[in-house]
Enzyme design. Structure first.
Site, short mmCIF file in Angstrom:
data_model
loop_
_atom_site.label_atom_id
_atom_site.label_comp_id
_atom_site.label_asym_id
_atom_site.label_seq_id
_atom_site.Cartn_x
_atom_site.Cartn_y
_atom_site.Cartn_z
N ARG A 1 0.85 -1.21 0.00
CA ARG A 1 0.00 0.00 0.00
C ARG A 1 0.88 1.26 0.00
O ARG A 1 0.57 2.25 0.64
CB ARG A 1 -0.96 0.02 1.20
CG ARG A 1 -1.87 -1.18 1.29
CD ARG A 1 -2.81 -1.27 0.10
NE ARG A 1 -3.65 -2.46 0.20
CZ ARG A 1 -3.34 -3.65 -0.33
NH1 ARG A 1 -2.21 -3.78 -1.01
NH2 ARG A 1 -4.14 -4.68 -0.21
N SER B 1 -11.16 -0.29 3.30
CA SER B 1 -10.31 -0.63 4.45
C SER B 1 -9.67 0.64 5.02
O SER B 1 -8.94 1.34 4.33
CB SER B 1 -9.22 -1.61 4.02
OG SER B 1 -9.79 -2.81 3.55
N GLU C 1 -4.82 3.51 6.51
CA GLU C 1 -4.62 3.42 5.06
C GLU C 1 -5.25 4.64 4.37
O GLU C 1 -4.78 5.09 3.33
CB GLU C 1 -5.25 2.13 4.52
CG GLU C 1 -4.95 1.86 3.06
CD GLU C 1 -5.37 0.46 2.64
OE1 GLU C 1 -5.65 0.30 1.45
OE2 GLU C 1 -5.39 -0.44 3.48
#
Length: 346
Positions: free
Chosen positions: A164, A238, A334
């Site tokens: 990520r 998420s 995130e």
């Protein structure tokens, strides 16, 4: 290209947070991007670059020129007997690209079906799902330097992809605007169905020898069962990354929590599902006024309507503190929080 004033951004972010942009430009070409640069200088306002709005949390009104990237187009730029390279505008909706590639008989993106957002944001955070990350199908991208407007081509090595993560989230954050991304896709299907519930879902759907269409349909089914539709319930997917910890620490936790799941990764470390940690800590389905933790997927924080970015940020902080106290693990967000600190001064 018109410049709009005092525009609500509630329709431009999937949390549905109602914060305003002092000015808004929607760019459909590189020329439009340069126009927005000039407007930022003329108006003496900083710049904020907005993609699909699926990975941001707005904390305040933006006294800035908000540049919404809407560059379209999907073109085949190179082809051989095994692969096709598609060059795609940064404003193309991600799932539209996935569907297009499947319709063209190409493989590589099917596991990434139904991920919200636009193509331009995909390499920035190296999006991934069900055993596939962008870096595995990435060829190159084109980006405009801020504020010069000079075009630069980035290879996969240049992007420094991680979990990520990419160079555009750290060293080059706020330095470039991605305009096009090129993907290397396969003509011959190489199914990747060993992650999560894909294999079981395919079996339930009667697909023993799955095609890219079958895998995409399975992924869509799984995601729709687990994740809320942002059009119906505000969310950004998420909210936290899955943490990785040293193997020794994992084994210590295993003694206390025998059922804790873990997946070995590089450097003798173990990745733990953040969803399991949050669920085990009792946060799944918990509601706090207008916001809360989703009842089916504890990784997802939701806005039931009227919640603010600050409300959601405070809730995430409470979850982080609780997980740290119970498991000794620091969860990392995130989703990107957006305030005046994120603005670019030209």
């Amino acid at each position: 290209m018109k410049i709009q004033e005092n525009i609500s951004l509630s329709a431009y972010n999937t949390f549905g947070i109602n914060k305003k942009a002092r000015f808004l430009c929607e760019a459909e070409s590189r020329e439009d991007v340069l126009y927005a640069f000039n407007q930022s200088r003329i108006l003496n306002k900083p710049l904020f670059v907005l993609g699909g709005g699926s990975n941001i949390l707005l904390l305040e009104d933006l006294d800035a020129v908000v540049l919404k990237i809407n560059i379209q187009g999907i073109d085949s730029i190179r082809e051989d007997g095994e692969q096709v390279i598609l060059k795609v505008g940064a404003g193309v909706v991600w799932h539209d690209l996935v569907r297009y590639s499947i319709e063209m008989g190409l493989s590589g993106l099917e596991n990434l079906s139904l991920i919200p957002g636009t193509v331009g944001a995909a390499p920035m955070q190296n999006i991934g799902a069900y055993g596939v990350e962008i870096k595995s199908v990435f060829d190159h991208l084109e980006a405009m330097e801020i504020p010069s407007g000079k075009l630069r081509v980035f290879t996969g090595k240049d992007c420094r992809f991680g979990y990520r993560e990419s160079i555009f989230k750290n060293k080059l954050k706020g330095k470039y605007i991605i305009t096009h991304v090129a993907f290397r896709l396969n003509k011959k299907h190489q199914p990747n169905i060993n992650y999560g519930d894909i294999r079981l879902t395919l079996k339930e759907m009667g697909n023993a020898y799955p095609s890219p269409v079958n895998i995409s349909e399975a992924v869509v089914k799984i995601r729709q069962q687990k994740l809320p539709d942002p059009k119906e319930l505000g969310n950004a997917g998420s909210f936290f990354k899955n943490p990785t910890i040293p193997l020794f620490d994992f084994n210590q936790l295993k003694n206390q929590y025998p059922e804790i799941p873990g997946y070995p990764v590089e450097d003798n470390r173990v990745k733990i599902p953040a969803a399991w940690l949050i669920d085990t800590a009792g946060w799944k389905g918990k509601r706090c006024g207008a916001i809360g933790v989703h009842e089916k997927q504890p990784l997802v924080l939701v806005n039931y309507g009227g919640g603010t970015g600050t409300d959601i940020l405070e809730l995430s902080g409470k979850i982080q503190a609780d997980i740290l106290g119970k498991f000794g693990i620091q969860l990392e967000r995130e989703v990107n929080t957006i305030s005046s600190e994120n603005l670019i001064q030209l």
